[in-house]
Scaffold this active site. Sequence first.
Site, PDB file in Angstrom:
ATOM      1  N   ARG A   1     106.992 -39.193 -92.217  1.00 48.40           N
ATOM      2  CA  ARG A   1     107.695 -38.584 -91.100  1.00 48.40           C
ATOM      3  C   ARG A   1     108.625 -39.608 -90.457  1.00 48.40           C
ATOM      4  O   ARG A   1     108.187 -40.672 -90.028  1.00 48.40           O
ATOM      5  CB  ARG A   1     106.685 -38.055 -90.068  1.00 48.40           C
ATOM      6  CG  ARG A   1     107.324 -37.247 -88.963  1.00 48.40           C
ATOM      7  CD  ARG A   1     106.294 -36.531 -88.118  1.00 48.40           C
ATOM      8  NE  ARG A   1     105.336 -37.420 -87.497  1.00 48.40           N
ATOM      9  CZ  ARG A   1     104.490 -37.057 -86.545  1.00 48.40           C
ATOM     10  NH1 ARG A   1     104.473 -35.810 -86.132  1.00 48.40           N
ATOM     11  NH2 ARG A   1     103.648 -37.917 -86.029  1.00 48.40           N
TER      12      ARG A   1
ATOM     13  N   THR B   1     113.479 -38.691 -85.983  1.00 48.31           N
ATOM     14  CA  THR B   1     113.730 -37.243 -86.039  1.00 48.31           C
ATOM     15  C   THR B   1     112.454 -36.429 -86.156  1.00 48.31           C
ATOM     16  O   THR B   1     112.454 -35.221 -85.913  1.00 48.31           O
ATOM     17  CB  THR B   1     114.619 -36.901 -87.239  1.00 48.31           C
ATOM     18  OG1 THR B   1     113.890 -37.175 -88.454  1.00 48.31           O
ATOM     19  CG2 THR B   1     115.895 -37.723 -87.217  1.00 48.31           C
TER      20      THR B   1
END
Length: 367
Positions: free
Chosen positions: A262, A266
Site C-alpha cells: 500500500r 495515496t
Amino acid sequence: MYMKISIGSDHAGYTLRERVKSWLMERGHDVICHGAEHESVSYDYPKAAFHVALDVSEKNVDRGVLVCGSGIGMSIAANKFPGVYAALCRTAEDAELSRRHNNANLLVLGGRTSSWEETEQMLQVWFETSFEGGRHSRRVHLIKEEESRRFYGISSPEVSGCHVIDHPLVQHKVGIIRDVNTTVKEFRELVQEIAGLMVYEVTRNLLLGETEVQTPLERARVKTIAGKKLAIVPVLRAGLGMVDGILRLVPNAKVGHIGLYRDPETLEPVEYYCKLPGDLGERDIFLIDPMLATGGSASAAIDLIKEKGARNITLVCLIAAPEGVAKVRERHGDVPIFTASLDRCLNDHGYIMPGLGDAGDRLFGTK
C-alpha cells in the site's frame, strides 16, 4: 479474573454506584468512574450513560455498569451505541440470563429499585457467568448483523456476504493477538491457529458426495468432499502467516501468491508479484488478506485472480474495517468475506481501530 470496568450514574444512582465501585475494587478490578459527584447535585443520566457506553463501544474496557433511579433511562441511552448490549436487571436470575443467553456487556441497575443485597447478588452472578453460545449465538449474531447494517451501512451477511466468525475460541485468540505484549512467536502461532479454526466456517458450503468403505464391522456409506479443487492465495506478506493453519486442514490445496503493498501517500495498492495456479477457473479460491482496511489491496487482488480465470473466490481476513468491507462489496459483490472481527473504523493513516497494528511486522518481527 481481572477486568477493566467503566461505571457511571446520575444523582439518583450515586449511592449505589459508589458501593458497586468499592465492591469491584475490592475484587481487584480496574474501575473508571463517570457521572454524578454527589447525590445532592443533579446530573442528567444520558451523559453518564454516553460516557460508559462509549468506553464499552470502543473496547477501552471489558464491561460496564450503569445506575440511575430505575435503570430504564440508562439502558435506553446506552443501547444507542454500536457494540453495546446493555441489560436492565432486577434479579440475580435476570443478570445470569443476560450473560448466559444474551452476552450482555453492560449491566444496568436501579438505584431506587434494588437493595444492596439484591445488587450484590446480581453483580456476583453477572461477572461470573459466561455466554452459553449454541443457539443463542445465532440470535445474538442477528442483532450484530442489523447493527452492522444500520451503523456501518453494511447489510446482513445473507445480503452482503460479510460473515463474522464469533466462535469463542476464535474470539479468545483474536484478543491475545491484539495485545501489544504478545511476542512474535506467540503471534505467529496464534494466527495459524485462528486460520485453522476459521476454515471450518469458510468451507461450510463445500459440496459432499458419498462413497462406500469397509469399517471393522461392516460396509458403510460415508460422506466425502465431492472432488472440488481448492487453492489458497495469500496476499504478501502478511497473508503467509495464515497459510499453514489452513493447509493443515486442506493439505491438497494448491498455493498461489500475490504481492501488493500500500502506497503510504495515496493508500492505493501497488502490484509487485503474482504467481497463481494455472487452473483457477476449476478451483474454489481462498484469498487470504489478514487486515481488510481500506479494501484497496483486497479489491486489487480479486481483480488479478479474476483476470486469470477465477470464478469462485472467498476473501478470508483476521480483522476487517467497515470501510474495507464496503469497498470490496461495492466492487466485487460476488465475493463473500469471512473475518474474525469487524472493528470500529479506520484512523487518519488508514489503520484499523482498535485493530492489532501491522500484521506483517508482528508476524515477522520487523518495523
